[in-house]
Write an enzyme that holds these catalytic residues in place. Structure first.
Site, PDB file in Angstrom:
ATOM      1  N   LYS A 284      20.543 -50.748   6.679  1.00  0.00           N
ATOM      2  CA  LYS A 284      20.599 -49.670   5.687  1.00  0.00           C
ATOM      3  C   LYS A 284      21.339 -50.139   4.446  1.00  0.00           C
ATOM      4  O   LYS A 284      22.271 -50.942   4.556  1.00  0.00           O
ATOM      5  CB  LYS A 284      21.387 -48.480   6.263  1.00  0.00           C
ATOM      6  CG  LYS A 284      20.664 -47.655   7.286  1.00  0.00           C
ATOM      7  CD  LYS A 284      21.551 -46.492   7.736  1.00  0.00           C
ATOM      8  CE  LYS A 284      20.884 -45.700   8.838  1.00  0.00           C
ATOM      9  NZ  LYS A 284      19.644 -45.021   8.434  1.00  0.00           N
ATOM     10  N   ARG A 358      14.413 -42.827  18.205  1.00  0.00           N
ATOM     11  CA  ARG A 358      13.257 -42.520  19.047  1.00  0.00           C
ATOM     12  C   ARG A 358      13.198 -43.439  20.272  1.00  0.00           C
ATOM     13  O   ARG A 358      12.648 -43.063  21.299  1.00  0.00           O
ATOM     14  CB  ARG A 358      11.971 -42.604  18.203  1.00  0.00           C
ATOM     15  CG  ARG A 358      11.703 -43.965  17.622  1.00  0.00           C
ATOM     16  CD  ARG A 358      10.680 -43.935  16.483  1.00  0.00           C
ATOM     17  NE  ARG A 358      11.239 -43.308  15.270  1.00  0.00           N
ATOM     18  CZ  ARG A 358      10.599 -43.217  14.112  1.00  0.00           C
ATOM     19  NH1 ARG A 358       9.368 -43.687  13.989  1.00  0.00           N
ATOM     20  NH2 ARG A 358      11.159 -42.650  13.071  1.00  0.00           N
TER      21      ARG A 358
HETATM   22  N1  BES Z   1      19.975 -41.950  11.720  1.00  0.00           N
HETATM   23  C1  BES Z   1      18.878 -42.082  10.854  1.00  0.00           C
HETATM   24  C2  BES Z   1      18.391 -40.762  10.271  1.00  0.00           C
HETATM   25  C3  BES Z   1      19.330 -40.010   9.373  1.00  0.00           C
HETATM   26  C4  BES Z   1      19.163 -40.062   8.013  1.00  0.00           C
HETATM   27  C5  BES Z   1      20.309 -39.202   9.887  1.00  0.00           C
HETATM   28  C6  BES Z   1      20.003 -39.348   7.175  1.00  0.00           C
HETATM   29  C7  BES Z   1      21.155 -38.485   9.070  1.00  0.00           C
HETATM   30  C8  BES Z   1      21.001 -38.557   7.702  1.00  0.00           C
HETATM   31  C9  BES Z   1      17.696 -42.728  11.579  1.00  0.00           C
HETATM   32  O1  BES Z   1      18.002 -43.563  12.620  1.00  0.00           O
HETATM   33  C10 BES Z   1      16.959 -43.526  10.560  1.00  0.00           C
HETATM   34  O2  BES Z   1      17.520 -44.439  10.046  1.00  0.00           O
HETATM   35  N2  BES Z   1      15.722 -43.155  10.301  1.00  0.00           N
HETATM   36  C11 BES Z   1      14.922 -43.833   9.358  1.00  0.00           C
HETATM   37  C12 BES Z   1      13.540 -43.912   9.955  1.00  0.00           C
HETATM   38  C13 BES Z   1      12.619 -44.828   9.207  1.00  0.00           C
HETATM   39  C14 BES Z   1      13.043 -46.271   9.349  1.00  0.00           C
HETATM   40  C15 BES Z   1      11.235 -44.635   9.763  1.00  0.00           C
HETATM   41  C16 BES Z   1      14.914 -43.033   8.070  1.00  0.00           C
HETATM   42  O3  BES Z   1      14.959 -41.811   8.126  1.00  0.00           O
HETATM   43  O4  BES Z   1      14.900 -43.649   7.005  1.00  0.00           O
HETATM   44 ZN    ZN Z   2      18.375 -45.589  12.015  1.00  0.00          ZN
END
Ligand code: BES
Ligand code: ZN
Ligand code: ZN
Length: 508
Positions: A284, A358
């Site tokens: 991230k 997931r």
């Molecule tokens: N933990 C995150 C989702 C999240 C985003 C939680 C903002 C709280 C606030 C999750 O694991 C994630 O990173 N999801 C990705 C999915 C993508 C790679 C398909 C996302 O939402 O960008």
């Molecule tokens: Zn994530």
């Protein structure tokens, strides 16, 4: 390690005293906005009489409209027995428990070091009594474990003024409010705790330690460590956890109602327990990582919900599953392109290590299905896409069973935790099953759009024919802005109340 949120320092009680005669240091008076201007809420009518002709002038000078969130503190100046009066706005629907919960929360945040508080808020039903006490305890929450200065003082005693004071329904409502508020505040504590101090192992220990201190319905706990997870084929949890020096865990909690009575339903709850989400190798950006200690909010919610349901002794059998892992990067980290052998036998091609939730949920859902529950509900901070769609106060609600979805939505509405039903379109299911060239399922969709729906379509592959609902709480789990109502900044403790309400709906 943090000091767990054990019990409120505040004692709650009920009294039939009239608001103007209530023996307390502060009197909280609900104010309703009406076409004729601000008026005392039901239960506080006597305040207008006590102030007589002065009432209009007082509320006008204080500029309190009765709108939600408005508040004014003033010396009682002999009008009422309490030393201090706090007017708090309820809006125009004072019979709505959520309006009362929020107003009580605002009052709790506005009162400083006050010893005894009397609440003259709408309290003509057990539900409203519960809302007043719950909102006050939630609104007074602060997370001071890591502050070296003294904790802010909390009132020693809160008296809810109500005509129902001596009825058993009212006493029960008050006890339920306390149990639920403690559980919601404990959820906040767990989510707020720094991720270095709340690894999968310490999270699992906190669950066990909290259960040991509980009274009420018995809960059995089973914990899988990293060796057992590997040996028993939990490829999703192991695959996400193997990039961290803090190994993963899976915690299962089981509550069976006591006595010979057959449970009214068998429910399974599953919560995402990523104790920190760096994104893994699909790392991230710094700004998106700042609050990723909150990525275990779903697991914290399901654990504290089952605690509350057992505390209340609801006649419903519950099993809660909390897959816990830290999504980090070391030489063992799962790579984009790796294939995982999931619990239950399916293979999954990992295409973005940041879509880790997931993967851990899939294993836990497959395990939950083996217990043949009547319904499964999972709770997860799953996608940023859901926050894009619904903002940061509304959860996304998806599933494979219309009546369960409606039931979860109704429970959330009653609990003050709104959700919105989103579809799982057929084409998303086709992509999940068709987009991997080498494995059964593709974990990630290269197209950005509809990310919350793709994630749900992926989860659906692991629930078989069991009625299942999925709550994406990426938005409502964490409040990056200022406090409002009974919701503080940072962890909100969302979805505990929804799950307890849902279990209660099956108990009826
Ligand atoms: N933990 C995150 C989702 C999240 C985003 C939680 C903002 C709280 C606030 C999750 O694991 C994630 O990173 N999801 C990705 C999915 C993508 C790679 C398909 C996302 O939402 O960008
Ligand atoms: Zn994530
Ligand atoms: Zn995540």
């Amino acid at each position: 390690m943090s000091k767990p949120y054990d019990r409120p320092v505040t004692t709650y009680s009920l009294s039939k005293q009239a608001p103007n005669r209530a023996a307390a240091d502060a009197l909280v008076v609900g104010v309703v906005s009406s076409p004729d201007g601000p008026t005392p809420a039901p239960g506080a009518e006597v305040i207008a009489e006590t102030y007589g002709r002065d009432f209009r002038a007082v509320v006008k000078k204080l500029d309190i409209s009765g709108a939600p969130g408005t508040v004014a503190k003033l010396p009682a100046a002999g009008y009422v027995k309490a030393g201090l009066v706090l007017f708090v706005g309820l809006g125009d629907n004072p019979d709505d428990p959520e309006a009362v919960r929020r107003a009580a929360g605002v009052a709790a945040r506005s009162l400083g070091a006050i010893d005894t508080v009397a609440l003259a808020l709408p309290a003509s039903t057990p539900e409203l009594i519960k809302a007043a006490a719950e909102g006050f305890e939630l609104g007074g929450y602060s997370f001071s474990t890591y502050k070296t200065i003294d904790e802010p003082e909390r009132p020693a005693s809160v008296i809810v003024l109500t005509e129902l004071a001596r009825l058993s329904g009212a006493t029960k409502a008050l006890a339920a409010a306390e149990a639920l508020a403690i559980a919601r505040n404990r959820t906040r504590d767990w989510v707020n705790t720094p991720p270095g101090d709340f690894t999968p192992a310490t999270f699992a220990e906190a669950v066990i330690a909290t259960n040991r201190k509980r009274r009420g319905g018995r809960i059995a706990i089973r914990v899988w460590d990293e060796k057992q997870l590997l040996a028993q084929g939990f490829g999703g949890i192991v695959g996400v956890g193997q990039g961290s020096d803090n190994p993963p865990r899976l915690v299962q909690l089981t509550y069976k109602p006591i006595g010979t009575q057959k449970p009214k339903a068998k429910l399974a709850f599953v919560g995402k327990g990523i104790t920190f989400d760096s994104g893994g190798l699909s790392i991230k950006p710094a700004g998106s990582m700042a609050w990723m200690k909150s990525d275990m909010a779903g697991a914290a919610a399901v654990v504290n919900a089952i605690f509350t349901i057992a505390d209340l002794g609801l006649p419903v059998q519950i099993t809660a599953f909390a897959p816990m892992a830290e999504n980090m990067i070391n030489g063992h980290a799962t790579r984009p392109g790796d294939v995982l052998n999931m619990y239950g036998g399916k293979t999954v091609e990992v295409l973005n290590t940041d879509a880790e939730g997931r993967l851990v949920l899939a294993d836990a859902l497959a395990l939950a299905v083996k217990g043949r529950p009547d319904a499964i509900v999972d709770v997860a901070t799953l996608t940023g896409a859901c926050v894009q769609a619904l903002g940061d106060r509304i959860a996304g609600l998806m599933g494979n069973d219309q009546s369960l979805i409606e039931r979860v939505a109704a429970a959330g509405a009653a609990a003050g935790e709104p959700s919105w039903h989103l579809p799982i379109p057929d084409e998303m299911g086709e992509k999940v099953r068709g987009n991997s060239k080498i494995a059964d399922l593709a974990q990630h969709n290269s197209e950005r759009w509809g990310g919350a729906l793709y994630a749900a379509a992926f989860l659906r592959e692991f629930v078989g024919k069991v009625p299942w609902a999925h709550l994406d709480i990426a938005g409502p789990s964490y409040n990056e802005k200022g406090p409002y109502g009974y919701t503080p900044t940072a962890a909100t403790g969302t979805t505990v109340a929804t799950l307890v309400e849902l279990a209660a709906s099956f108990a009826d």
